[in-house]
Design a protein around this motif. Sequence first.
Motif, PDB file in Angstrom:
ATOM      1  N   ARG B   6      -4.104  -8.328  -2.613  1.00 59.13           N
ATOM      2  CA  ARG B   6      -2.823  -7.895  -2.066  1.00 59.13           C
ATOM      3  C   ARG B   6      -1.726  -8.033  -3.093  1.00 59.13           C
ATOM      4  O   ARG B   6      -1.620  -9.051  -3.782  1.00 59.13           O
ATOM      5  CB  ARG B   6      -2.481  -8.736  -0.838  1.00 59.13           C
ATOM      6  CG  ARG B   6      -2.983  -8.126   0.456  1.00 59.13           C
ATOM      7  CD  ARG B   6      -2.276  -8.747   1.629  1.00 59.13           C
ATOM      8  NE  ARG B   6      -0.834  -8.828   1.360  1.00 59.13           N
ATOM      9  CZ  ARG B   6       0.045  -9.438   2.134  1.00 59.13           C
ATOM     10  NH1 ARG B   6      -0.361 -10.034   3.217  1.00 59.13           N
ATOM     11  NH2 ARG B   6       1.325  -9.480   1.834  1.00 59.13           N
ATOM     12  N   LEU B   7      -0.893  -7.010  -3.179  1.00 61.81           N
ATOM     13  CA  LEU B   7       0.194  -6.993  -4.139  1.00 61.81           C
ATOM     14  C   LEU B   7       1.531  -7.227  -3.437  1.00 61.81           C
ATOM     15  O   LEU B   7       1.782  -6.638  -2.385  1.00 61.81           O
ATOM     16  CB  LEU B   7       0.234  -5.634  -4.850  1.00 61.81           C
ATOM     17  CG  LEU B   7       1.405  -5.432  -5.820  1.00 61.81           C
ATOM     18  CD1 LEU B   7       1.208  -6.257  -7.072  1.00 61.81           C
ATOM     19  CD2 LEU B   7       1.560  -3.965  -6.181  1.00 61.81           C
ATOM     20  N   ASP B   8       2.352  -8.084  -4.004  1.00 60.82           N
ATOM     21  CA  ASP B   8       3.729  -8.235  -3.531  1.00 60.82           C
ATOM     22  C   ASP B   8       4.588  -7.271  -4.352  1.00 60.82           C
ATOM     23  O   ASP B   8       4.889  -7.540  -5.521  1.00 60.82           O
ATOM     24  CB  ASP B   8       4.189  -9.681  -3.745  1.00 60.82           C
ATOM     25  CG  ASP B   8       5.634  -9.916  -3.323  1.00 60.82           C
ATOM     26  OD1 ASP B   8       6.361  -8.919  -3.072  1.00 60.82           O
ATOM     27  OD2 ASP B   8       6.053 -11.072  -3.252  1.00 60.82           O
ATOM     28  N   PRO B   9       5.015  -6.160  -3.768  1.00 60.24           N
ATOM     29  CA  PRO B   9       5.720  -5.147  -4.553  1.00 60.24           C
ATOM     30  C   PRO B   9       7.103  -5.599  -4.994  1.00 60.24           C
ATOM     31  O   PRO B   9       7.681  -5.023  -5.921  1.00 60.24           O
ATOM     32  CB  PRO B   9       5.817  -3.948  -3.599  1.00 60.24           C
ATOM     33  CG  PRO B   9       5.731  -4.542  -2.227  1.00 60.24           C
ATOM     34  CD  PRO B   9       4.886  -5.761  -2.344  1.00 60.24           C
ATOM     35  N   ASP B  29       0.602   3.900 -11.505  1.00 63.71           N
ATOM     36  CA  ASP B  29       1.290   5.140 -11.123  1.00 63.71           C
ATOM     37  C   ASP B  29       2.082   5.671 -12.311  1.00 63.71           C
ATOM     38  O   ASP B  29       2.019   5.139 -13.409  1.00 63.71           O
ATOM     39  CB  ASP B  29       2.170   4.925  -9.872  1.00 63.71           C
ATOM     40  CG  ASP B  29       3.365   4.014 -10.133  1.00 63.71           C
ATOM     41  OD1 ASP B  29       3.965   3.544  -9.143  1.00 63.71           O
ATOM     42  OD2 ASP B  29       3.720   3.748 -11.305  1.00 63.71           O
ATOM     43  N   ASP B  30       2.823   6.751 -12.069  1.00 66.37           N
ATOM     44  CA  ASP B  30       3.549   7.413 -13.158  1.00 66.37           C
ATOM     45  C   ASP B  30       4.627   6.537 -13.792  1.00 66.37           C
ATOM     46  O   ASP B  30       5.175   6.883 -14.834  1.00 66.37           O
ATOM     47  CB  ASP B  30       4.208   8.708 -12.646  1.00 66.37           C
ATOM     48  CG  ASP B  30       3.193   9.830 -12.453  1.00 66.37           C
ATOM     49  OD1 ASP B  30       3.591  11.012 -12.468  1.00 66.37           O
ATOM     50  OD2 ASP B  30       1.997   9.514 -12.275  1.00 66.37           O
ATOM     51  N   TRP B  31       4.951   5.430 -13.131  1.00 69.16           N
ATOM     52  CA  TRP B  31       5.999   4.562 -13.673  1.00 69.16           C
ATOM     53  C   TRP B  31       5.439   3.219 -14.137  1.00 69.16           C
ATOM     54  O   TRP B  31       6.189   2.303 -14.455  1.00 69.16           O
ATOM     55  CB  TRP B  31       7.099   4.351 -12.617  1.00 69.16           C
ATOM     56  CG  TRP B  31       7.595   5.681 -12.145  1.00 69.16           C
ATOM     57  CD1 TRP B  31       8.407   6.542 -12.817  1.00 69.16           C
ATOM     58  CD2 TRP B  31       7.234   6.331 -10.924  1.00 69.16           C
ATOM     59  NE1 TRP B  31       8.595   7.692 -12.081  1.00 69.16           N
ATOM     60  CE2 TRP B  31       7.879   7.593 -10.921  1.00 69.16           C
ATOM     61  CE3 TRP B  31       6.429   5.984  -9.833  1.00 69.16           C
ATOM     62  CZ2 TRP B  31       7.744   8.504  -9.881  1.00 69.16           C
ATOM     63  CZ3 TRP B  31       6.292   6.890  -8.794  1.00 69.16           C
ATOM     64  CH2 TRP B  31       6.949   8.139  -8.820  1.00 69.16           C
ATOM     65  N   TYR B  33       3.451   1.154 -12.392  1.00 70.95           N
ATOM     66  CA  TYR B  33       3.253   0.152 -11.342  1.00 70.95           C
ATOM     67  C   TYR B  33       1.854   0.271 -10.747  1.00 70.95           C
ATOM     68  O   TYR B  33       1.317   1.365 -10.611  1.00 70.95           O
ATOM     69  CB  TYR B  33       4.324   0.278 -10.258  1.00 70.95           C
ATOM     70  CG  TYR B  33       5.675  -0.156 -10.757  1.00 70.95           C
ATOM     71  CD1 TYR B  33       6.505   0.730 -11.442  1.00 70.95           C
ATOM     72  CD2 TYR B  33       6.095  -1.488 -10.613  1.00 70.95           C
ATOM     73  CE1 TYR B  33       7.714   0.310 -11.962  1.00 70.95           C
ATOM     74  CE2 TYR B  33       7.301  -1.905 -11.121  1.00 70.95           C
ATOM     75  CZ  TYR B  33       8.104  -1.007 -11.796  1.00 70.95           C
ATOM     76  OH  TYR B  33       9.301  -1.423 -12.321  1.00 70.95           O
ATOM     77  N   PRO B  34       1.261  -0.883 -10.383  1.00 70.02           N
ATOM     78  CA  PRO B  34      -0.138  -0.869  -9.951  1.00 70.02           C
ATOM     79  C   PRO B  34      -0.343  -0.260  -8.572  1.00 70.02           C
ATOM     80  O   PRO B  34       0.428  -0.501  -7.655  1.00 70.02           O
ATOM     81  CB  PRO B  34      -0.517  -2.356  -9.933  1.00 70.02           C
ATOM     82  CG  PRO B  34       0.770  -3.083  -9.784  1.00 70.02           C
ATOM     83  CD  PRO B  34       1.811  -2.245 -10.451  1.00 70.02           C
ATOM     84  N   ILE B  35      -1.405   0.538  -8.471  1.00 65.54           N
ATOM     85  CA  ILE B  35      -1.884   1.034  -7.183  1.00 65.54           C
ATOM     86  C   ILE B  35      -3.176   0.279  -6.934  1.00 65.54           C
ATOM     87  O   ILE B  35      -4.178   0.497  -7.630  1.00 65.54           O
ATOM     88  CB  ILE B  35      -2.167   2.552  -7.229  1.00 65.54           C
ATOM     89  CG1 ILE B  35      -0.906   3.310  -7.648  1.00 65.54           C
ATOM     90  CG2 ILE B  35      -2.657   3.045  -5.865  1.00 65.54           C
ATOM     91  CD1 ILE B  35      -1.118   4.805  -7.863  1.00 65.54           C
TER      92      ILE B  35
END
Lengths: 411, 72
Positions: B6-9, B29-31, B33-35
């Motif tokens: 689980r990721l804490d965004p 993602d394109d910026w 950040y992890p998916i």
Amino acid sequence: MSSAPSRRAVSAPLGAGRLLAALRRDGHPVSLDEHLAHYGRLDLESDLIALLDASGLRGRGGGGFPTGRKLSAVAGARGRPVIVVNGTEGEPASRKDKGLLGRVPHLVLDGAAAAAEALGARHVVIATGRGARTERTTVARALDERRDRVRWRLATVPDGFVVGEETALLNALAGAPAKPSLKPPFPFERGLDGAPTLVQNAETLAHLALIARFGASWFRSLGTEAEPGTALVTLSGAVARTGVYEIELGTSVSELLAQAGGATEPLSAFLVGGYFGGWTRDRNLPLTAANGLGAGVVVALPTTSCGLLESARVARYLADESAGQCGPCTHGLAALAAGLEQIASGQGVERDRLERWARQVAGRGACRHPDGAARFVTSTLSTFQDEISLHVRRSRCSGSDRGILTDRSGR
Amino acid sequence: MNRTLRLDPIACDGHGLCAEILPEWIALDDWGYPIVDGRPVPQQLEEHARRAVKECPRIALRLDRQRTTGAV
């Protein structure tokens, strides 16, 4: 003029005039005496949660969560609960909650007091945005008229789009920045001061107040099987009478237009569900949560207005209103807004790229802000394809940016 | 026991170390950040998943047991 509250049984409201039935023509708030004369006393003897479950009432703040289940969750948590009335209504185009608080406050307060009683809560916080001064004054006066067994606190939180998200609201009430927190933990288990907290939209509580009086069958006598009851809609745009309307759920867009005196010019499209909603050209679309009604904002866009320019403006607003905590939302919404602006100014942007970004941001923030924005942008791209083609070829179409979606002057 | 990553965004700053350690389960993602794949982590990847959790400079990753979401 005041009279003793009527002790006769008051008959349940017939037709779609339920929350707005007691409104005064002079615009003054309905006093406690007038309120009781119209609706009768609220003396609930049965189990409120069971009643709410049977009624099928869902939240009217945009989330649409079953209200009975929400109260059950709070009831099942450990510790004495707290009630928070969410009267923030951060979406610029929405006026229904302010309308209730400013004109029929006792409906909302009845609902909050009944929920407090059912959950054993002793404290109720009524949260309003900074700009809602008139409404706060009205609520303060209404509180003075009452004698409930709860302690009321009338609180002011910053204005802003995301402040209405329940964790952002609780943070603001605790004196912290009005930004969302990650869930879990959910407010129902750990909220204000760590207590199990029921955060409920003002309109939802108003419906609750009437269900507690007139029952679940009465509530279900209007609306649809899946979405019973009535809902408040804030209608704006090119219609004769903009404002807040109470409709039976399932009412079509054209029926709503008719209630508002019809269109004032030829219409191109309708935004259903406000800034987190979607565009439609279908006048027969039933207004329901399943069709994206959300918190009830409907905008009638005239043909003289360019849907693309208007939407680009909203997309930029949504990007600016991001709490800025989560990468996908902060970067993604800015990219989506820039993309729409570029299309609008005649620079072709690959639609595929915008759609990929919209897919990438949804579900990846701490709250649903990026999801709503992505839905809005995707809907814009598919509804205004003709305008997009014109803008790409000629840098414009026949419409202009009239600021219809961001107009705050309509009351 | 099957665990999910689980990721804490809010904590995440897009450093991207996790995607380097566990490219089979985490994309960017394109910026940047992890998916993170939300399914239970397969047995053979669990050790890498633990390393990703440990190496994250923002402590933004967690390995959770399956939670029954009482989402309200």
